[in-house]
Design an enzyme around this catalytic site. Structure first.
Site, mmCIF file in Angstrom:
data_model
loop_
_atom_site.group_PDB
_atom_site.id
_atom_site.type_symbol
_atom_site.label_atom_id
_atom_site.label_comp_id
_atom_site.label_asym_id
_atom_site.label_seq_id
_atom_site.Cartn_x
_atom_site.Cartn_y
_atom_site.Cartn_z
ATOM 1 C CB CYS A 259 -3.910 7.980 -0.740
ATOM 2 S SG CYS A 259 -3.593 6.312 -1.290
HETATM 3 N N1 NAD Z 1 -3.788 3.437 -5.610
HETATM 4 C C1 NAD Z 1 -2.885 3.890 -4.758
HETATM 5 O O1 NAD Z 1 -2.079 4.728 -5.123
HETATM 6 C C2 NAD Z 1 -2.817 3.371 -3.329
HETATM 7 C C3 NAD Z 1 -1.699 3.700 -2.561
HETATM 8 C C4 NAD Z 1 -1.585 3.214 -1.279
HETATM 9 C C5 NAD Z 1 -2.609 2.424 -0.755
HETATM 10 N N2 NAD Z 1 -3.700 2.125 -1.484
HETATM 11 C C6 NAD Z 1 -4.704 1.242 -0.874
HETATM 12 O O2 NAD Z 1 -4.559 -0.071 -1.405
HETATM 13 C C7 NAD Z 1 -5.831 -0.715 -1.500
HETATM 14 C C8 NAD Z 1 -6.096 -1.160 -2.922
HETATM 15 O O3 NAD Z 1 -6.176 -0.015 -3.756
HETATM 16 P P1 NAD Z 1 -5.974 -0.070 -5.317
HETATM 17 O O4 NAD Z 1 -5.752 1.351 -5.726
HETATM 18 O O5 NAD Z 1 -4.969 -1.096 -5.721
HETATM 19 O O6 NAD Z 1 -7.430 -0.554 -5.802
HETATM 20 P P2 NAD Z 1 -7.875 -0.966 -7.287
HETATM 21 O O7 NAD Z 1 -9.322 -0.612 -7.382
HETATM 22 O O8 NAD Z 1 -6.917 -0.453 -8.289
HETATM 23 O O9 NAD Z 1 -7.727 -2.556 -7.329
HETATM 24 C C9 NAD Z 1 -8.376 -3.400 -6.478
HETATM 25 C C10 NAD Z 1 -8.604 -4.741 -7.149
HETATM 26 O O10 NAD Z 1 -9.197 -5.607 -6.183
HETATM 27 C C11 NAD Z 1 -10.186 -6.406 -6.799
HETATM 28 N N3 NAD Z 1 -11.101 -6.891 -5.777
HETATM 29 C C12 NAD Z 1 -12.109 -6.243 -5.155
HETATM 30 N N4 NAD Z 1 -12.693 -7.055 -4.242
HETATM 31 C C13 NAD Z 1 -12.025 -8.239 -4.269
HETATM 32 C C14 NAD Z 1 -12.144 -9.464 -3.563
HETATM 33 N N5 NAD Z 1 -13.070 -9.610 -2.621
HETATM 34 N N6 NAD Z 1 -11.312 -10.457 -3.865
HETATM 35 C C15 NAD Z 1 -10.367 -10.306 -4.826
HETATM 36 N N7 NAD Z 1 -10.199 -9.181 -5.533
HETATM 37 C C16 NAD Z 1 -11.017 -8.152 -5.256
HETATM 38 C C17 NAD Z 1 -10.814 -5.485 -7.830
HETATM 39 O O11 NAD Z 1 -11.444 -6.210 -8.855
HETATM 40 C C18 NAD Z 1 -9.575 -4.693 -8.328
HETATM 41 O O12 NAD Z 1 -8.993 -5.322 -9.450
HETATM 42 C C19 NAD Z 1 -6.831 0.295 -0.951
HETATM 43 O O13 NAD Z 1 -7.035 0.038 0.406
HETATM 44 C C20 NAD Z 1 -6.130 1.623 -1.141
HETATM 45 O O14 NAD Z 1 -6.593 2.582 -0.201
HETATM 46 C C21 NAD Z 1 -3.821 2.568 -2.783
#
Ligand code: NAD
Length: 417
Positions: A259
């Site tokens: 982030c």
């Molecule tokens: N990790 C954090 O601490 C955090 C905090 C706040 C916001 N975010 C935001 O949240 C969002 C997700 O981040 P995350 O850390 O959970 O990502 P991540 O990589 O941990 O998980 C994402 C998941 O989505 C799946 N995926 C990808 N494309 C897909 C599709 N088209 N259909 C279905 N599934 C799909 C992937 O296989 C994966 O399992 C991002 O925008 C990120 O910026 C993350």
């Protein structure tokens, strides 16, 4: 029939699934990764914040994971939590958001609430997600309640989880707004209603830009305070005693994670492409924070110089290579840059991290033995991450030379950043 389908079962999606299951909702998880789907259905967690036991409890509550997007057909609500990495031009890469919309769009029925939680630039929900979903579903605006809710998950935080962190929710019409509010009210303690999707999208970017800029401020200050021979950590401690008007931030070897180093770019990219000028605070913060690994290496070089040693051939031990304490997540960790620079200079780089089995940095060596034994054979030890397992006083005593980039040491022997 599901109360909720969570699309994207990662660091953000899975805690939402867990909390919704706890609230008694019938939850389905949709993910494109067969590894993720099979693992979860077999009771295995792949994220730090969720144990296998918790996945077991989710399964017992009726949760199933699937790669079949038709599961949204009967759903009450769909929440999209797919990744939004940086694209080559510095903006968010919306490929996963668009592909998630293409997957679910054709199966959406009238009245299903859709919420985007992925971090992105203001306007994405209204300008990208809505047109795509309307086109693919054939639904009109009134049949497609759409909202945005920023995720505020803080991996490893023992105090604030999804349930007790207020949840901002914004939609662009009152009916969708009420649907989204009522949905989240089932899962979290406090829902904060935003005026619209753009305000909700922007709130997340303000939060992370604020952190990024304030970390950069202390990272710039720590360098000249070191040269002025004033203990900046003590300065921060003193300033922190003011009960109002000051929030303490601490210097470090750089910023990491998914982030802080990334999200402010979404805003500066939007300002530049839409308005034609820059967001100077973000650009400056980026420059300062990304120069910290090189600064750490310059301090290591100087400490070796004091011992009449060159970097080449010296053993440098890096303690803690993750981007935050007490978690295993290495994404964007500045430790990577520190290690690469030391290797380039010819150092023998060892690393120790109780949370990391294998660190994929060619040329580094894992210190498999006791941390104090590893510290004992290093010419310089660099505390990059202060995991709870590290006894700082013992490290300080055992190290020939300790560079503490987190300001955790209190004795006279260690060198603070
Ligand atoms: N990790 C954090 O601490 C955090 C905090 C706040 C916001 N975010 C935001 O949240 C969002 C997700 O981040 P995350 O850390 O959970 O990502 P991540 O990589 O941990 O998980 C994402 C998941 O989505 C799946 N995926 C990808 N494309 C897909 C599709 N088209 N259909 C279905 N599934 C799909 C992937 O296989 C994966 O399992 C991002 O925008 C990120 O910026 C993350």
């Amino acid at each position: 029939m599901s109360d909720l389908v969570v699309v994207g079962l990662g660091y953000v999606g899975l805690p939402l699934v867990a909390e919704a299951c706890r609230a008694g909702l019938q939850v389905t998880g949709l993910d494109v990764s067969p590894r993720v789907v099979e693992g979860l259905n077999a009771g295995r967690s792949h994220v730090d914040d969720l144990s296998d036991e918790q996945v077991g409890a989710m399964l017992a509550a009726g949760f199933t994971a699937t790669s079949d997007a038709s599961c949204v057909a009967e759903a009450d609500a769909v929440v999209i939590c797919v990744p939004t990495p940086l694209s080559a031009d510095g903006g968010p890469d919306l490929a996963a958001v668009e592909s998630a919309c293409r997957g679910i769009g054709p199966h959406l029925g009238p009245g299903t609430l859709v919420v985007l939680e992925s971090t992105t630039y203001p306007g994405t929900t209204a300008e990208v997600v809505r047109p795509l979903l309307e086109e693919l579903s054939g639904l009109g605006p009134d049949e497609l309640p759409l909202a945005y809710s920023p995720e505020r998950i803080d991996p490893g935080n023992p105090t604030y989880g999804l349930k007790n962190t207020p949840k901002v929710v914004g939609a662009d019409d009152p009916a969708a707004q009420e649907r989204a509010r009522a949905f989240y009210a089932q899962v979290v303690d406090t829902v904060v209603v935003a005026r619209g999707t753009r305000e909700a999208e922007s709130a997340k970017l303000l939060e992370n830009t604020y952190r990024h800029v304030n970390i950069a401020l202390v990272n710039e200050m720590v360098r000249f305070f070191h040269e002025l021979d004033i203990d900046f950590w003590e300065v921060i401690r003193l300033a922190s005693t003011k009960p109002f008007g000051f929030q303490a931030f601490t210097p470090g070897p750089g910023v990491g994670g998914h982030c802080i180093p990334i999200d402010p770019n979404y805003l500066s990219h939007r300002v530049r492409t839409q308005l034609g000028y820059g967001f100077r605070f973000v650009e400056l913060a980026q420059e300062i924070n990304s120069s910290m690994p090189a600064y750490v290496v310059s301090r290591v070089t100087a400490l070796l110089n004091d011992q009449e040693k060159a970097v080449r051939g010296s053993t440098v031990l890096l303690l803690g290579v993750t981007y935050k304490p007490d978690i295993a997540d290495q994404r964007e960790s500045p430790a990577l840059d520190v290690a690469k620079r030391l290797l380039q200079l010819g150092a023998r780089v060892e690393y120790h991290d109780p949370h990391v089995e294998h660190w994929d940095v060619a040329g580094t060596v894992r210190a498999d033995d006791d941390v104090l034994a590893a510290v004992g054979r290093a010419d310089v030890t660099v505390l990059l991450q202060h995991h709870a397992e590290y006894d700082v006083a013992a490290l300080e005593q055992s190290a020939a030379c300790l560079l503490d980039t987190r300001g955790r040491t209190t004795g006279e022997k260690a060198h603070r950043l």
